[in-house]
Scaffold this motif. Structure first.
Motif, PDB file in Angstrom:
ATOM      1  N   HIS A   1     -29.911  37.631   6.288  1.00 46.98           N
ATOM      2  CA  HIS A   1     -30.523  36.793   7.325  1.00 46.98           C
ATOM      3  C   HIS A   1     -30.577  35.329   6.908  1.00 46.98           C
ATOM      4  O   HIS A   1     -31.385  34.934   6.080  1.00 46.98           O
ATOM      5  CB  HIS A   1     -31.934  37.293   7.630  1.00 46.98           C
ATOM      6  N   LEU A   2     -29.681  34.539   7.512  1.00 46.29           N
ATOM      7  CA  LEU A   2     -29.734  33.085   7.293  1.00 46.29           C
ATOM      8  C   LEU A   2     -29.938  32.391   8.640  1.00 46.29           C
ATOM      9  O   LEU A   2     -29.564  31.242   8.825  1.00 46.29           O
ATOM     10  CB  LEU A   2     -28.439  32.597   6.626  1.00 46.29           C
ATOM     11  N   GLU A   3     -30.489  33.129   9.599  1.00 52.83           N
ATOM     12  CA  GLU A   3     -30.632  32.576  10.944  1.00 52.83           C
ATOM     13  C   GLU A   3     -32.030  32.034  11.237  1.00 52.83           C
ATOM     14  O   GLU A   3     -32.178  31.018  11.903  1.00 52.83           O
ATOM     15  CB  GLU A   3     -30.212  33.608  12.008  1.00 52.83           C
ATOM     16  N   ILE A   4     -33.045  32.720  10.734  1.00 50.37           N
ATOM     17  CA  ILE A   4     -34.376  32.361  11.218  1.00 50.37           C
ATOM     18  C   ILE A   4     -35.014  31.309  10.306  1.00 50.37           C
ATOM     19  O   ILE A   4     -34.845  31.343   9.093  1.00 50.37           O
ATOM     20  CB  ILE A   4     -35.269  33.617  11.410  1.00 50.37           C
TER      21      ILE A   4
ATOM     22  N   GLN B   1     -31.511  16.584   2.835  1.00 52.54           N
ATOM     23  CA  GLN B   1     -32.562  15.892   2.063  1.00 52.54           C
ATOM     24  C   GLN B   1     -33.941  16.508   2.265  1.00 52.54           C
ATOM     25  O   GLN B   1     -34.894  16.155   1.581  1.00 52.54           O
ATOM     26  CB  GLN B   1     -32.611  14.414   2.459  1.00 52.54           C
ATOM     27  N   GLY B   2     -34.058  17.390   3.250  1.00 49.23           N
ATOM     28  CA  GLY B   2     -35.357  18.008   3.508  1.00 49.23           C
ATOM     29  C   GLY B   2     -35.203  19.286   4.299  1.00 49.23           C
ATOM     30  O   GLY B   2     -34.078  19.698   4.605  1.00 49.23           O
ATOM     31  N   ALA B   3     -36.327  19.945   4.622  1.00 48.99           N
ATOM     32  CA  ALA B   3     -36.364  21.236   5.330  1.00 48.99           C
ATOM     33  C   ALA B   3     -35.606  22.304   4.531  1.00 48.99           C
ATOM     34  O   ALA B   3     -35.396  22.120   3.318  1.00 48.99           O
ATOM     35  CB  ALA B   3     -35.861  21.093   6.763  1.00 48.99           C
ATOM     36  N   PHE B   4     -35.191  23.395   5.151  1.00 49.40           N
ATOM     37  CA  PHE B   4     -34.444  24.408   4.382  1.00 49.40           C
ATOM     38  C   PHE B   4     -33.219  24.890   5.151  1.00 49.40           C
ATOM     39  O   PHE B   4     -32.963  26.075   5.259  1.00 49.40           O
ATOM     40  CB  PHE B   4     -35.354  25.571   3.948  1.00 49.40           C
ATOM     41  N   TYR B   5     -32.497  23.900   5.703  1.00 50.42           N
ATOM     42  CA  TYR B   5     -31.287  24.215   6.464  1.00 50.42           C
ATOM     43  C   TYR B   5     -30.090  23.437   5.925  1.00 50.42           C
ATOM     44  O   TYR B   5     -30.227  22.257   5.589  1.00 50.42           O
ATOM     45  CB  TYR B   5     -31.456  23.815   7.932  1.00 50.42           C
ATOM     46  N   ALA B   6     -28.935  24.131   5.874  1.00 50.49           N
ATOM     47  CA  ALA B   6     -27.669  23.438   5.641  1.00 50.49           C
ATOM     48  C   ALA B   6     -26.929  23.443   6.973  1.00 50.49           C
ATOM     49  O   ALA B   6     -27.048  24.403   7.753  1.00 50.49           O
ATOM     50  CB  ALA B   6     -26.862  24.166   4.579  1.00 50.49           C
ATOM     51  N   PHE B   7     -26.181  22.366   7.233  1.00 48.42           N
ATOM     52  CA  PHE B   7     -25.528  22.219   8.544  1.00 48.42           C
ATOM     53  C   PHE B   7     -24.059  21.852   8.326  1.00 48.42           C
ATOM     54  O   PHE B   7     -23.626  20.743   8.642  1.00 48.42           O
ATOM     55  CB  PHE B   7     -26.273  21.149   9.345  1.00 48.42           C
ATOM     56  N   PRO B   8     -23.300  22.795   7.711  1.00 48.47           N
ATOM     57  CA  PRO B   8     -21.908  22.467   7.369  1.00 48.47           C
ATOM     58  C   PRO B   8     -21.028  22.262   8.596  1.00 48.47           C
ATOM     59  O   PRO B   8     -21.232  22.893   9.635  1.00 48.47           O
ATOM     60  CB  PRO B   8     -21.450  23.720   6.607  1.00 48.47           C
TER      61      PRO B   8
ATOM     62  N   GLY C   1     -18.977  22.399  16.209  1.00 48.75           N
ATOM     63  CA  GLY C   1     -18.259  22.131  14.962  1.00 48.75           C
ATOM     64  C   GLY C   1     -19.122  22.348  13.716  1.00 48.75           C
ATOM     65  O   GLY C   1     -18.679  22.087  12.598  1.00 48.75           O
ATOM     66  N   HIS C   2     -20.346  22.837  13.910  1.00 48.47           N
ATOM     67  CA  HIS C   2     -21.230  23.084  12.757  1.00 48.47           C
ATOM     68  C   HIS C   2     -21.884  24.465  12.852  1.00 48.47           C
ATOM     69  O   HIS C   2     -22.028  25.010  13.942  1.00 48.47           O
ATOM     70  CB  HIS C   2     -22.362  22.049  12.719  1.00 48.47           C
ATOM     71  N   LEU C   3     -22.291  24.969  11.702  1.00 45.27           N
ATOM     72  CA  LEU C   3     -23.163  26.151  11.657  1.00 45.27           C
ATOM     73  C   LEU C   3     -24.494  25.719  11.078  1.00 45.27           C
ATOM     74  O   LEU C   3     -24.547  24.774  10.285  1.00 45.27           O
ATOM     75  CB  LEU C   3     -22.577  27.232  10.735  1.00 45.27           C
ATOM     76  N   ARG C   4     -25.568  26.432  11.434  1.00 39.99           N
ATOM     77  CA  ARG C   4     -26.822  26.196  10.720  1.00 39.99           C
ATOM     78  C   ARG C   4     -27.155  27.421   9.888  1.00 39.99           C
ATOM     79  O   ARG C   4     -27.257  28.534  10.397  1.00 39.99           O
ATOM     80  CB  ARG C   4     -27.995  25.940  11.672  1.00 39.99           C
ATOM     81  N   LEU C   5     -27.292  27.181   8.583  1.00 42.08           N
ATOM     82  CA  LEU C   5     -27.661  28.249   7.662  1.00 42.08           C
ATOM     83  C   LEU C   5     -29.038  27.945   7.102  1.00 42.08           C
ATOM     84  O   LEU C   5     -29.265  26.878   6.520  1.00 42.08           O
ATOM     85  CB  LEU C   5     -26.662  28.324   6.497  1.00 42.08           C
ATOM     86  N   SER C   6     -29.970  28.862   7.300  1.00 43.30           N
ATOM     87  CA  SER C   6     -31.296  28.685   6.725  1.00 43.30           C
ATOM     88  C   SER C   6     -31.243  29.262   5.305  1.00 43.30           C
ATOM     89  O   SER C   6     -30.880  30.426   5.130  1.00 43.30           O
ATOM     90  CB  SER C   6     -32.317  29.446   7.575  1.00 43.30           C
TER      91      SER C   6
ATOM     92  N   ASN D   1     -33.866  32.293   1.837  1.00 40.71           N
ATOM     93  CA  ASN D   1     -33.530  33.653   1.424  1.00 40.71           C
ATOM     94  C   ASN D   1     -33.244  33.596  -0.079  1.00 40.71           C
ATOM     95  O   ASN D   1     -33.057  32.503  -0.635  1.00 40.71           O
ATOM     96  CB  ASN D   1     -32.297  34.137   2.213  1.00 40.71           C
ATOM     97  N   SER D   2     -33.202  34.743  -0.745  1.00 39.37           N
ATOM     98  CA  SER D   2     -33.070  34.734  -2.209  1.00 39.37           C
ATOM     99  C   SER D   2     -31.722  34.144  -2.642  1.00 39.37           C
ATOM    100  O   SER D   2     -30.744  34.179  -1.883  1.00 39.37           O
ATOM    101  CB  SER D   2     -33.191  36.155  -2.750  1.00 39.37           C
ATOM    102  N   ARG D   3     -31.692  33.651  -3.890  1.00 40.66           N
ATOM    103  CA  ARG D   3     -30.426  33.095  -4.412  1.00 40.66           C
ATOM    104  C   ARG D   3     -29.339  34.170  -4.405  1.00 40.66           C
ATOM    105  O   ARG D   3     -28.177  33.898  -4.120  1.00 40.66           O
ATOM    106  CB  ARG D   3     -30.626  32.598  -5.842  1.00 40.66           C
ATOM    107  N   GLU D   4     -29.759  35.390  -4.725  1.00 36.10           N
ATOM    108  CA  GLU D   4     -28.820  36.508  -4.768  1.00 36.10           C
ATOM    109  C   GLU D   4     -28.174  36.715  -3.385  1.00 36.10           C
ATOM    110  O   GLU D   4     -26.952  36.837  -3.271  1.00 36.10           O
ATOM    111  CB  GLU D   4     -29.655  37.726  -5.137  1.00 36.10           C
ATOM    112  N   ASN D   5     -29.005  36.731  -2.353  1.00 36.25           N
ATOM    113  CA  ASN D   5     -28.472  36.932  -0.995  1.00 36.25           C
ATOM    114  C   ASN D   5     -27.621  35.749  -0.545  1.00 36.25           C
ATOM    115  O   ASN D   5     -26.629  35.926   0.157  1.00 36.25           O
ATOM    116  CB  ASN D   5     -29.610  37.160   0.001  1.00 36.25           C
ATOM    117  N   ILE D   6     -28.024  34.550  -0.961  1.00 31.80           N
ATOM    118  CA  ILE D   6     -27.230  33.369  -0.584  1.00 31.80           C
ATOM    119  C   ILE D   6     -25.839  33.475  -1.220  1.00 31.80           C
ATOM    120  O   ILE D   6     -24.814  33.246  -0.569  1.00 31.80           O
ATOM    121  CB  ILE D   6     -27.960  32.069  -0.996  1.00 31.80           C
ATOM    122  N   ALA D   7     -25.805  33.864  -2.498  1.00 33.89           N
ATOM    123  CA  ALA D   7     -24.519  33.985  -3.191  1.00 33.89           C
ATOM    124  C   ALA D   7     -23.643  35.040  -2.509  1.00 33.89           C
ATOM    125  O   ALA D   7     -22.435  34.840  -2.312  1.00 33.89           O
ATOM    126  CB  ALA D   7     -24.754  34.320  -4.661  1.00 33.89           C
ATOM    127  N   LEU D   8     -24.262  36.144  -2.122  1.00 32.88           N
ATOM    128  CA  LEU D   8     -23.520  37.221  -1.463  1.00 32.88           C
ATOM    129  C   LEU D   8     -22.992  36.757  -0.104  1.00 32.88           C
ATOM    130  O   LEU D   8     -21.838  37.021   0.265  1.00 32.88           O
ATOM    131  CB  LEU D   8     -24.472  38.420  -1.300  1.00 32.88           C
TER     132      LEU D   8
END
Ligand SMILES: Cc1ncc(COP(=O)(O)O)c(C=O)c1O
Length: 392
Positions: free
Chosen positions: A34-37, A320-327, A363-368, A371-378
């Motif tokens: 879950h990287l949506e919520i 620079q803030g919050a917990f979202y990446a917007f590639p 042209g972008h995704l939002r990834l929250s 979530n754990s580092r392990e799940n992010i890596a996966l």
């Protein structure tokens, strides 16, 4: 059923529908990351939980005053005065179930049919939804990756018209993680000082989730404080990992606070009593849980930004803030909607298409990265599989 016409103008928050879709896949036995919520995956600090339980045991099981219990209004006024370097009184504070009702109530209270509201784009979708709902006209100021998802001040100024009634700011921002610098804020204040008829709704819900530098608020600028025309929206959901408690607030001119309280008495009456006591403990108690959460988010941010940078067809600037990446994913050859669907259905990675935040999110995704580092890596591994198939 025949619904009122205004219902056709109401939008939604896609994060909740993607979460429901991901849960349905899980119910079929699929495994989903879950990287949506947009909510911290941490538990509410123990002393805050204890204060909420104690409040219930002490008999705080009744209605409270509409704008909130006096102790918490006072504590919020103190906290906002200190953090923004301004003077705020408890009578300017309205406590609500989450920060979201402050959007709902202030837009209802201030925007008439045909009034224009200046909004960042991409942005939290509820701003646009509410402006449309009340018959206002959203005017979008684009936020671009090249500019760190900050406003181009000339574009911002050009968006203002005779009909502009409200400007909405959000820094640190959802969905981009962008932050307005002190210079940006000073520039915006310079523009807005010439427009005393325009109100500012400054959504500062992520103000404590800032990775470098000090937080800059428009409310600290001369002539733009919440004693005049700015409404600060803030709350406990993100800072203290309290999304499920529902606790937020607005700080605004006293005369507007009375109107907003009237909207609250017409809808939900007040915010849960025990939740407000828990909030008091959060504000007045130790802040180490906030610091620890921020340090962990920073480590995850670095992990996800580095990982995304390695993926074919993807480039991502450092939030620079919050917990979202917007590639940006334009080089992948997919539209954002298509890629988000594919990632959920084929890779079991739930994330949001940038279009959930308006046209400029294409042209972008939002990834929250809550979530754990392990799940992010996966999740990054799985995204790599899908994207190498597409690009290479
Ligand atoms: C920009 C922004 N503002 C406000 C909120 C509302 O938070 P809550 O109502 O949970 O306090 C959110 C939640 O995701 C948000 O991202």
């Amino acid at each position: 059923m025949r619904l009122a016409r205004r219902m056709g103008r109401l939008g939604t928050e896609t994060a909740f529908s993607v979460l429901a879709k991901a849960k349905a896949l899980e119910a079929e036995g699929r495994e989903v990351i879950h990287l949506e919520i947009g909510e911290p995956d941490f538990d509410t600090p123990d002393h805050v939980i204890e204060a909420g339980c104690k409040a219930l045991r002490d008999g705080h099981t009744h209605y409270t005053p509409t704008a909130g219990i006096p102790e918490l209004r006072e504590a919020i006024a103190d906290d906002v005065s200190r953090s923004r370097g301004i003077e705020v009184g408890p009578e300017q504070v309205v406590i609500t179930p989450g920060g979201k009702p402050i959007m709902f109530f202030t837009i209802l209270a201030l925007v008439d049919e045909g009034d224009e509201v200046l909004l960042p784009s991409p942005a939290f979708p509820i701003y646009e939804s509410m402006v449309n709902f009340v018959g206002g006209r959203p005017v979008f100021v684009p936020l671009r990756q090249e500019n760190g998802f900050r406003f181009d001040l000339e574009e911002f100024e050009a968006g203002l018209s005779e009909r502009t009634r409200l400007v909405i700011l959000n820094s640190p921002a959802n969905p981009t993680g962008g932050v307005l610098t002190a210079d940006d804020i000073a520039g915006l204040a310079g523009i807005l000082r010439d427009r005393p008829d325009v109100h500012v709704l400054s959504d500062e819900i992520y103000s404590r989730l800032l990775y470098t530098g000090d937080f800059a608020s428009i409310a600290s600028e001369e002539g733009l404080g919440p004693d005049g025309r700015t409404i600060i929206l803030d709350g406990f959901s993100k800072t203290y990992a309290m999304t499920g408690w529902r606790l937020g607030y607005g700080v605004m001119p006293e005369s507007l606070a009375e109107e907003v309280a009237k909207l609250q008495v017409n809808s939900n009456s007040c915010t849960s009593a025990a939740t407000q006591y828990a909030g008091l403990a959060a504000l007045r108690g130790p802040q180490d849980a906030v610091e620890n959460m921020l340090a962990e988010f920073k480590a995850r941010r670095d992990l996800i930004v580095d990982g995304l940078g390695e993926l074919p067809g993807v480039d991502c600037i450092t939030p620079q803030g919050a917990f979202y990446a917007f590639p940006r994913i334009t080089e992948s050859g997919y539209s954002a909607d298509k890629l988000a669907d594919l990632l959920l259905e084929e890779a079991g990675v739930a994330c949001l298409s940038g279009t959930a935040f308006g046209r400029h999110g294409e042209g972008h995704l939002r990834l929250s990265y809550a979530n754990s580092r392990e799940n992010i890596a996966l999740a990054l591994d799985r995204m790599g599989d899908i994207l190498s198939r597409a690009v290479g």
